[in-house]
Design a protein around this motif. Structure first.
Motif, mmCIF file in Angstrom:
data_model
loop_
_atom_site.group_PDB
_atom_site.id
_atom_site.type_symbol
_atom_site.label_atom_id
_atom_site.label_comp_id
_atom_site.label_asym_id
_atom_site.label_seq_id
_atom_site.Cartn_x
_atom_site.Cartn_y
_atom_site.Cartn_z
ATOM 1 N N ASN A 179 0.760 -1.198 0.069
ATOM 2 C CA ASN A 179 -0.094 -0.134 -0.041
ATOM 3 C C ASN A 179 0.962 1.290 -0.014
ATOM 4 O O ASN A 179 0.503 2.247 0.789
ATOM 5 N N SER A 180 1.880 1.082 -0.934
ATOM 6 C CA SER A 180 2.667 2.329 -0.707
ATOM 7 C C SER A 180 2.316 3.397 -1.843
ATOM 8 O O SER A 180 1.317 3.218 -2.565
ATOM 9 N N ILE A 181 3.234 4.434 -1.985
ATOM 10 C CA ILE A 181 3.037 5.407 -2.834
ATOM 11 C C ILE A 181 4.329 6.116 -3.658
ATOM 12 O O ILE A 181 5.361 5.805 -3.155
ATOM 13 N N SER A 182 4.125 6.355 -4.935
ATOM 14 C CA SER A 182 5.266 6.330 -5.687
ATOM 15 C C SER A 182 5.885 7.727 -5.296
ATOM 16 O O SER A 182 5.286 8.871 -4.821
ATOM 17 N N ILE A 183 6.992 7.963 -5.544
ATOM 18 C CA ILE A 183 7.739 9.301 -5.379
ATOM 19 C C ILE A 183 7.082 10.361 -6.061
ATOM 20 O O ILE A 183 6.855 11.393 -5.655
ATOM 21 N N HIS A 184 6.817 9.970 -7.503
ATOM 22 C CA HIS A 184 6.206 11.283 -8.177
ATOM 23 C C HIS A 184 4.709 11.571 -7.660
ATOM 24 O O HIS A 184 4.551 12.621 -7.543
ATOM 25 N N SER A 185 4.060 10.630 -7.221
ATOM 26 C CA SER A 185 2.682 11.063 -6.595
ATOM 27 C C SER A 185 2.875 11.829 -5.444
ATOM 28 O O SER A 185 2.088 12.707 -4.867
ATOM 29 N N LEU A 186 3.732 11.382 -4.351
ATOM 30 C CA LEU A 186 4.078 12.055 -3.250
ATOM 31 C C LEU A 186 4.410 13.441 -3.432
ATOM 32 O O LEU A 186 3.862 14.318 -2.633
ATOM 33 N N PHE A 187 5.316 13.693 -4.306
ATOM 34 C CA PHE A 187 5.863 14.946 -4.553
ATOM 35 C C PHE A 187 4.751 15.964 -5.006
ATOM 36 O O PHE A 187 4.644 17.023 -4.797
ATOM 37 N N TRP A 188 4.013 15.330 -6.051
ATOM 38 C CA TRP A 188 2.808 16.042 -6.777
ATOM 39 C C TRP A 188 1.849 16.437 -5.418
ATOM 40 O O TRP A 188 1.508 17.529 -5.329
ATOM 41 N N ALA A 189 1.427 15.492 -4.678
ATOM 42 C CA ALA A 189 0.582 15.809 -3.624
ATOM 43 C C ALA A 189 1.124 16.907 -2.544
ATOM 44 O O ALA A 189 0.188 17.839 -2.063
ATOM 45 N N LEU A 190 2.288 16.807 -2.341
ATOM 46 C CA LEU A 190 2.722 17.963 -1.597
ATOM 47 C C LEU A 190 2.753 19.406 -2.033
ATOM 48 O O LEU A 190 2.440 20.390 -1.388
ATOM 49 N N PHE A 191 3.297 19.308 -3.470
ATOM 50 C CA PHE A 191 3.351 20.708 -4.135
ATOM 51 C C PHE A 191 2.366 21.295 -5.031
ATOM 52 O O PHE A 191 2.423 22.553 -5.298
ATOM 53 N N ASP A 192 1.289 20.443 -5.449
ATOM 54 C CA ASP A 192 0.197 20.948 -6.288
ATOM 55 C C ASP A 192 -0.915 20.855 -5.582
ATOM 56 O O ASP A 192 -1.511 20.066 -5.291
ATOM 57 N N SER A 230 -6.361 16.841 -6.915
ATOM 58 C CA SER A 230 -7.527 16.497 -6.279
ATOM 59 C C SER A 230 -7.276 15.113 -5.235
ATOM 60 O O SER A 230 -8.058 15.095 -4.404
ATOM 61 N N GLU A 231 -6.366 14.544 -5.527
ATOM 62 C CA GLU A 231 -6.034 13.409 -4.655
ATOM 63 C C GLU A 231 -5.008 13.484 -3.444
ATOM 64 O O GLU A 231 -4.558 12.820 -2.744
ATOM 65 N N SER A 232 -4.499 14.962 -3.264
ATOM 66 C CA SER A 232 -3.417 15.149 -2.533
ATOM 67 C C SER A 232 -3.748 14.752 -1.093
ATOM 68 O O SER A 232 -2.908 14.163 -0.464
ATOM 69 N N GLN A 233 -5.004 15.152 -0.316
ATOM 70 C CA GLN A 233 -5.165 14.726 0.710
ATOM 71 C C GLN A 233 -5.199 13.333 1.232
ATOM 72 O O GLN A 233 -4.716 12.832 2.102
ATOM 73 N N GLN A 234 -5.687 12.326 0.278
ATOM 74 C CA GLN A 234 -5.814 11.154 0.243
ATOM 75 C C GLN A 234 -4.345 10.653 0.325
ATOM 76 O O GLN A 234 -4.061 9.634 1.115
ATOM 77 N N ILE A 235 -3.401 10.834 -0.718
ATOM 78 C CA ILE A 235 -2.175 10.412 -0.661
ATOM 79 C C ILE A 235 -1.409 10.750 0.518
ATOM 80 O O ILE A 235 -0.618 10.089 1.205
ATOM 81 N N LEU A 236 -1.525 12.076 1.155
ATOM 82 C CA LEU A 236 -0.707 12.540 2.373
ATOM 83 C C LEU A 236 -1.150 11.730 3.284
ATOM 84 O O LEU A 236 -0.369 11.627 4.355
ATOM 85 N N GLN A 237 -2.488 11.325 3.661
ATOM 86 C CA GLN A 237 -3.115 10.606 4.583
ATOM 87 C C GLN A 237 -2.342 9.190 4.569
ATOM 88 O O GLN A 237 -1.934 8.570 5.633
ATOM 89 N N MET A 238 -2.347 8.651 3.339
ATOM 90 C CA MET A 238 -1.625 7.319 3.330
ATOM 91 C C MET A 238 -0.208 7.358 3.463
ATOM 92 O O MET A 238 0.541 6.474 4.145
ATOM 93 N N ALA A 239 0.593 8.572 3.179
ATOM 94 C CA ALA A 239 1.911 8.678 3.228
ATOM 95 C C ALA A 239 2.348 8.566 4.899
ATOM 96 O O ALA A 239 3.221 8.180 5.417
ATOM 97 N N SER A 240 1.376 9.357 5.471
ATOM 98 C CA SER A 240 1.919 9.636 7.026
ATOM 99 C C SER A 240 1.644 8.452 7.728
ATOM 100 O O SER A 240 2.351 8.183 8.703
ATOM 101 N N ARG A 241 1.208 7.518 7.225
ATOM 102 C CA ARG A 241 1.249 5.915 7.944
ATOM 103 C C ARG A 241 2.197 4.991 7.352
ATOM 104 O O ARG A 241 2.098 3.951 7.861
ATOM 105 N N LEU A 242 3.042 5.411 6.409
ATOM 106 C CA LEU A 242 4.078 4.553 5.669
ATOM 107 C C LEU A 242 5.319 4.530 6.655
ATOM 108 O O LEU A 242 5.843 5.640 6.849
ATOM 109 N N ILE A 243 5.443 3.282 7.525
ATOM 110 C CA ILE A 243 6.931 3.001 7.897
ATOM 111 C C ILE A 243 7.973 3.607 7.301
ATOM 112 O O ILE A 243 8.937 4.571 7.870
#
Length: 213
Positions: free
Chosen positions: A168-181, A185-198
């Motif tokens: 259930n990981s996130i790509s480098i591209h999507s994570l960077f996009w979620a933070l800076f754009d 539309s999917e930023s919040q969902q991606i960042l929520q997932m990211a915050s749980r990634l060990i």
């Protein structure tokens, strides 16, 4: 993915916009086999250990596949290996296909993807262009930081062999996009997932939490 250049540098003092700056961004290729340790490459130094280096940012890789686009945008005939401050210039690295927690065997090391890069003004220095940070940010092709799971030696020509991934990981591209754009539309969902990634670095967990707040 293939390692086509290993780049290192010692810290230097330089003058930038009338200020003296200490930096290790001016990486130069080496033809030697290099020891990769938990905190950096042998013969390499980072000047700002708050934003670079340490166990979560021990090794920085950037894709050679992006060089031609940079040459076009900057109007240059050739950009040399190490110009982005990268330790590893890698052929075939695509941020959309690299996920937090992915592990690769390179030479006799094991590297784990920990976070995207956040560019700072020193990239402008390295490329001698005040738009460099903006160009990298707008491309969402940030390059990849690795932590070192197993120390060892690497050399030019080594192949990255993926040996593990995180569920259930996130790509480098999507994570960077979620933070800076902010319009993504999917930023919040991606960042929520990211915050749980060990495997995600604490720096990026903090950034995700701050953005969500």
């Amino acid at each position: 993915m293939k390692l086509i250049s290993i780049n290192v540098s010692r810290k230097v003092l330089c003058l930038y916009k009338s200020k003296t700056v200490t930096t290790g961004i001016f990486k130069k290729p080496t033809q030697e086999s290099i020891l990769v340790t938990k905190t950096n490459l042998e013969g390499d130094e980072q000047a700002d250990l708050k934003h670079h280096g340490g166990t979560d940012m021990a090794v920085y890789a950037y894709s050679y596949d992006h060089f031609s686009r940079w040459e076009e945008q900057l109007g240059r005939n050739e950009i040399k290996y190490g110009s982005f401050g990268e330790n590893l210039t890698v052929e075939g690295l695509q941020e959309q296909e690299i996920f937090i927690g992915d592990r690769f065997r390179l030479g006799n090391t094991i590297l784990e993807v920990s976070q995207p890069r956040i560019p700072c003004f020193k990239l402008n220095m390295a490329l001698d262009n005040d738009l460099a940070v903006k160009i990298l940010t707008n491309s969402f092709n940030s390059g990849v930081y690795f932590r070192v799971i197993e120390e060892g030696y690497i050399e030019k020509g080594d192949i990255f062999h993926k040996i593990a991934s995180h569920p259930n990981s996130i790509s480098i591209h999507s994570l960077f996009w979620a933070l800076f754009d902010k319009g993504f539309s999917e930023s919040q969902q991606i960042l929520q997932m990211a915050s749980r990634l060990i495997p995600l670095s604490q720096v990026w967990k903090d950034k995700a939490a701050k953005r969500l707040a």
